[in-house]
Design a protein around this motif. Structure first.
Motif, PDB file in Angstrom:
ATOM      1  N   TRP A 114      -3.092   2.585  -1.512  1.00 20.27           N
ATOM      2  CA  TRP A 114      -2.681   2.568  -0.106  1.00 20.27           C
ATOM      3  C   TRP A 114      -3.591   1.665   0.708  1.00 20.27           C
ATOM      4  O   TRP A 114      -3.149   1.036   1.668  1.00 20.27           O
ATOM      5  CB  TRP A 114      -2.633   3.981   0.457  1.00 20.27           C
ATOM      6  CG  TRP A 114      -1.473   4.788  -0.063  1.00 20.27           C
ATOM      7  CD1 TRP A 114      -0.599   4.437  -1.048  1.00 20.27           C
ATOM      8  CD2 TRP A 114      -1.072   6.079   0.360  1.00 20.27           C
ATOM      9  NE1 TRP A 114       0.319   5.439  -1.250  1.00 20.27           N
ATOM     10  CE2 TRP A 114       0.053   6.458  -0.401  1.00 20.27           C
ATOM     11  CE3 TRP A 114      -1.567   6.970   1.309  1.00 20.27           C
ATOM     12  CZ2 TRP A 114       0.702   7.675  -0.230  1.00 20.27           C
ATOM     13  CZ3 TRP A 114      -0.917   8.187   1.480  1.00 20.27           C
ATOM     14  CH2 TRP A 114       0.211   8.539   0.714  1.00 20.27           C
TER      15      TRP A 114
ATOM     16  N   TRP B 100      -2.036   0.330   4.120  1.00 19.52           N
ATOM     17  CA  TRP B 100      -1.514   1.512   4.800  1.00 19.52           C
ATOM     18  C   TRP B 100      -2.673   2.346   5.331  1.00 19.52           C
ATOM     19  O   TRP B 100      -2.522   3.052   6.325  1.00 19.52           O
ATOM     20  CB  TRP B 100      -0.678   2.358   3.854  1.00 19.52           C
ATOM     21  CG  TRP B 100       0.577   1.707   3.376  1.00 19.52           C
ATOM     22  CD1 TRP B 100       1.058   0.470   3.715  1.00 19.52           C
ATOM     23  CD2 TRP B 100       1.518   2.252   2.471  1.00 19.52           C
ATOM     24  NE1 TRP B 100       2.238   0.226   3.072  1.00 19.52           N
ATOM     25  CE2 TRP B 100       2.548   1.307   2.296  1.00 19.52           C
ATOM     26  CE3 TRP B 100       1.586   3.461   1.783  1.00 19.52           C
ATOM     27  CZ2 TRP B 100       3.637   1.539   1.466  1.00 19.52           C
ATOM     28  CZ3 TRP B 100       2.670   3.682   0.958  1.00 19.52           C
ATOM     29  CH2 TRP B 100       3.688   2.731   0.800  1.00 19.52           C
TER      30      TRP B 100
ATOM     31  N   ILE C  30       2.682   9.162   6.066  1.00 16.42           N
ATOM     32  CA  ILE C  30       3.147   8.435   4.881  1.00 16.42           C
ATOM     33  C   ILE C  30       3.830   9.386   3.909  1.00 16.42           C
ATOM     34  O   ILE C  30       4.902   9.078   3.366  1.00 16.42           O
ATOM     35  CB  ILE C  30       1.976   7.692   4.204  1.00 16.42           C
ATOM     36  CG1 ILE C  30       1.444   6.590   5.109  1.00 16.42           C
ATOM     37  CG2 ILE C  30       2.403   7.128   2.846  1.00 16.42           C
ATOM     38  CD1 ILE C  30       0.112   5.998   4.674  1.00 16.42           C
TER      39      ILE C  30
ATOM     40  N   VAL D 106       8.017   2.016   4.517  1.00 17.89           N
ATOM     41  CA  VAL D 106       6.764   2.630   4.986  1.00 17.89           C
ATOM     42  C   VAL D 106       5.894   1.565   5.631  1.00 17.89           C
ATOM     43  O   VAL D 106       5.352   1.769   6.726  1.00 17.89           O
ATOM     44  CB  VAL D 106       6.014   3.330   3.829  1.00 17.89           C
ATOM     45  CG1 VAL D 106       4.613   3.746   4.257  1.00 17.89           C
ATOM     46  CG2 VAL D 106       6.799   4.531   3.328  1.00 17.89           C
TER      47      VAL D 106
END
Length: 92
Positions: free
Chosen positions: A20, A25, A46, A60
């Motif tokens: 991630w 993210w 998430i 996402v």
């Protein structure tokens, strides 16, 4: 919070956290204490997007990008309002 505490609290394994982070993210913010409560909230978001809503990785990434843009604009607006208030105080 440190990586181990973040992993424990987020219930993510280190490979997921690393993936991630590679996908941007999650972003480690500060040396020594790279993760925050906001990062934990982002993990929950998430997980909701991927699990409950079935959003794919590209989706996402898009949702997180748009939310980051919105947050940045809100901060900018708050700064502009604060400058305006300060300028008004100087004129009165």
């Amino acid at each position: 919070m440190q990586l181990q505490e973040f992993a424990d609290r987020s219930h993510l394994d280190s490979s997921t956290i690393e993936a991630w982070m590679d996908a941007e993210w999650l972003v480690a913010h500060r040396p020594g204490h790279p993760f925050s409560e906001q990062d934990l909230a982002r993990v929950r978001l998430i997980e909701d997007l991927k699990g409950d809503l079935g959003v794919n990785d590209e989706g996402v990434a898009l949702v997180l990008y748009l939310l980051d843009q919105l947050y940045g604009l809100r901060c900018l607006l708050r700064d502009i309002q604060a400058m305006r208030i300060t300028a008004d105080d100087r004129t009165h």
